[in-house]
Design a protein around this motif. Structure first.
Motif, mmCIF file in Angstrom:
data_model
loop_
_atom_site.group_PDB
_atom_site.id
_atom_site.type_symbol
_atom_site.label_atom_id
_atom_site.label_comp_id
_atom_site.label_asym_id
_atom_site.label_seq_id
_atom_site.Cartn_x
_atom_site.Cartn_y
_atom_site.Cartn_z
ATOM 1 N N LEU A 1 28.741 34.902 7.993
ATOM 2 C CA LEU A 1 28.587 35.274 9.839
ATOM 3 C C LEU A 1 30.341 34.571 10.719
ATOM 4 C CD1 LEU A 1 26.890 34.879 12.374
ATOM 5 C CD2 LEU A 1 26.806 33.003 12.181
ATOM 6 N N PHE A 2 30.887 33.392 9.356
ATOM 7 C CA PHE A 2 32.111 33.181 10.665
ATOM 8 C C PHE A 2 33.282 34.365 9.570
ATOM 9 C CE2 PHE A 2 29.891 28.484 10.126
ATOM 10 C CZ PHE A 2 29.566 28.610 11.197
ATOM 11 N N ALA A 3 33.204 34.966 8.860
ATOM 12 C CA ALA A 3 33.814 36.003 8.836
ATOM 13 C C ALA A 3 34.130 37.348 9.752
ATOM 14 C CB ALA A 3 32.999 36.871 6.860
ATOM 15 N N ARG A 4 32.844 37.223 10.285
ATOM 16 C CA ARG A 4 32.810 38.224 11.348
ATOM 17 C C ARG A 4 33.165 37.913 12.789
ATOM 18 N NH1 ARG A 4 27.856 41.755 10.008
ATOM 19 N NH2 ARG A 4 28.816 43.196 10.893
ATOM 20 N N LEU A 5 34.198 37.071 12.450
ATOM 21 C CA LEU A 5 34.960 35.952 13.680
ATOM 22 C C LEU A 5 36.560 36.990 12.822
ATOM 23 C CD1 LEU A 5 34.250 32.682 13.460
ATOM 24 C CD2 LEU A 5 33.071 34.241 15.180
ATOM 25 N N ASP A 6 36.991 37.786 14.610
ATOM 26 C CA ASP A 6 38.817 38.097 14.700
ATOM 27 C C ASP A 6 39.782 37.316 15.324
ATOM 28 O OD1 ASP A 6 37.380 41.161 13.876
ATOM 29 O OD2 ASP A 6 36.422 41.152 16.127
ATOM 30 N N ARG A 7 38.918 36.565 15.739
ATOM 31 C CA ARG A 7 39.742 34.961 16.406
ATOM 32 C C ARG A 7 39.255 33.748 16.612
ATOM 33 N NH1 ARG A 7 42.833 38.891 15.835
ATOM 34 N NH2 ARG A 7 44.330 39.877 17.343
ATOM 35 N N LEU A 8 40.055 32.672 15.927
ATOM 36 C CA LEU A 8 39.088 31.418 16.064
ATOM 37 C C LEU A 8 40.023 30.969 16.741
ATOM 38 C CD1 LEU A 8 36.543 29.519 15.392
ATOM 39 C CD2 LEU A 8 38.113 29.377 13.027
ATOM 40 N N VAL A 9 39.097 29.635 17.630
ATOM 41 C CA VAL A 9 39.690 29.107 18.847
ATOM 42 C C VAL A 9 39.003 27.703 18.954
ATOM 43 C CG1 VAL A 9 40.600 28.113 21.393
ATOM 44 C CG2 VAL A 9 40.112 30.683 20.238
#
Length: 275
Positions: free
Chosen positions: A186-194
């Motif tokens: 799931l987290f691999a689908r993040l394009d940016r992380l804030v």
């Protein structure tokens, strides 16, 4: 809650990323300890971008919790602490992935909703809906983007809850194993992380207690957790929160440092860590 400078910074990050993505869906993770202001930041960002003509959807990882019956089954089969929602292993990760996949195809998508008062997932008829052509999905939550700990780090309890109710480490081992599995997909689908970075775990109890007190004031004495219950509840999240505060700032695309009053003390982007 974090002020306009935090919103301005995340707004800029997202607009630059949207320009790079073209018409493809952008998925942005908003991570922060309980009470840090994630939901407020996500809603402020949604309002700004929709005024600019960008269709936005918000999904909280809290809305992906397993049903009460599913958690009851885990509590019986694995460990009683899994009855309590919140930690990795108590979410339906596949449900979140299906939302992202539908939005990536440009389709409208139902957004799950969890009723915390009833401690169960709401019927699908009461879910929100992301519009077809959504350009931005904000995935917010206390453990969004988290990575598992090394197995050796699990050996020593971090608080009374682990020491008394998980003496054999079964619960924390299950949580860490779950985090290392489907959650990473799931987290691999993040394009940016804030990341909204608390000054330390010590403020989380105060922040969460304030949230519950405000809920009781708004909805009546029966709403929200009593202060003593909050003190026990947050111990479920202490281990992973401390781990994220240690390791996530080095890899997040943006870190918004907060003080104990949730005022912004610094904003650092990935470019600020390059040499």
């Amino acid at each position: 809650m974090p002020g306009g400078d935090a919103l301005d910074a995340v707004d800029g990050l997202v607009r630059r990323a949207l320009a790079e993505r073209g018409e493809r869906l952008l998925v942005v993770g908003l991570c922060g300890a309980q009470g840090s202001g994630k939901s407020t930041l996500a809603e402020g960002l949604r309002q700004r971008l929709e005024r600019a003509g960008v269709p936005v959807a918000i999904l909280s990882i809290d809305d992906l919790y397993l049903t009460r019956a599913e958690r009851e089954a885990l509590a019986i089969a694995v460990h009683p602490l899994l009855r309590t929602r919140g930690v990795p292993g108590t979410h339906d990760v596949s449900l979140g992935l299906r939302v992202i996949e539908a939005l990536e195809r440009g389709e409208a998508a139902p957004l799950p909703r969890f009723g915390k008062a009833m401690d169960d997932r709401l019927p699908e008829a009461r879910w929100a809906r992301a519009a077809a052509g959504t350009r931005l999905l904000l995935l917010e939550g206390w453990c969004v983007g988290a990575q598992p700990q090394d197995a050796a780090a699990l050996a020593v309890p971090v608080n009374a809850l682990e020491r008394k109710e998980d003496a054999q480490g079964i619960w924390r081992g299950f949580v860490n194993h779950a985090l290392a599995g489907d959650y990473q997909a799931l987290f691999a689908r993040l394009d940016r992380l804030v990341m909204l970075a608390a000054p330390g775990f010590g403020v989380v109890r105060r922040w969460r207690t304030q949230q519950e007190q405000e809920l009781r004031q708004a909805a009546g004495a029966a709403a929200g957790m009593p202060d003593a219950e909050v003190a026990r509840f947050i111990q479920h999240f202490e281990r992973l929160t401390r781990h994220m505060l240690d390791e996530m700032p080095g890899r997040a695309d943006m870190v918004i440092a907060l003080d104990a009053a949730r005022r912004v003390t610094g904003i650092m982007g990935a470019q600020d860590r390059t040499t």
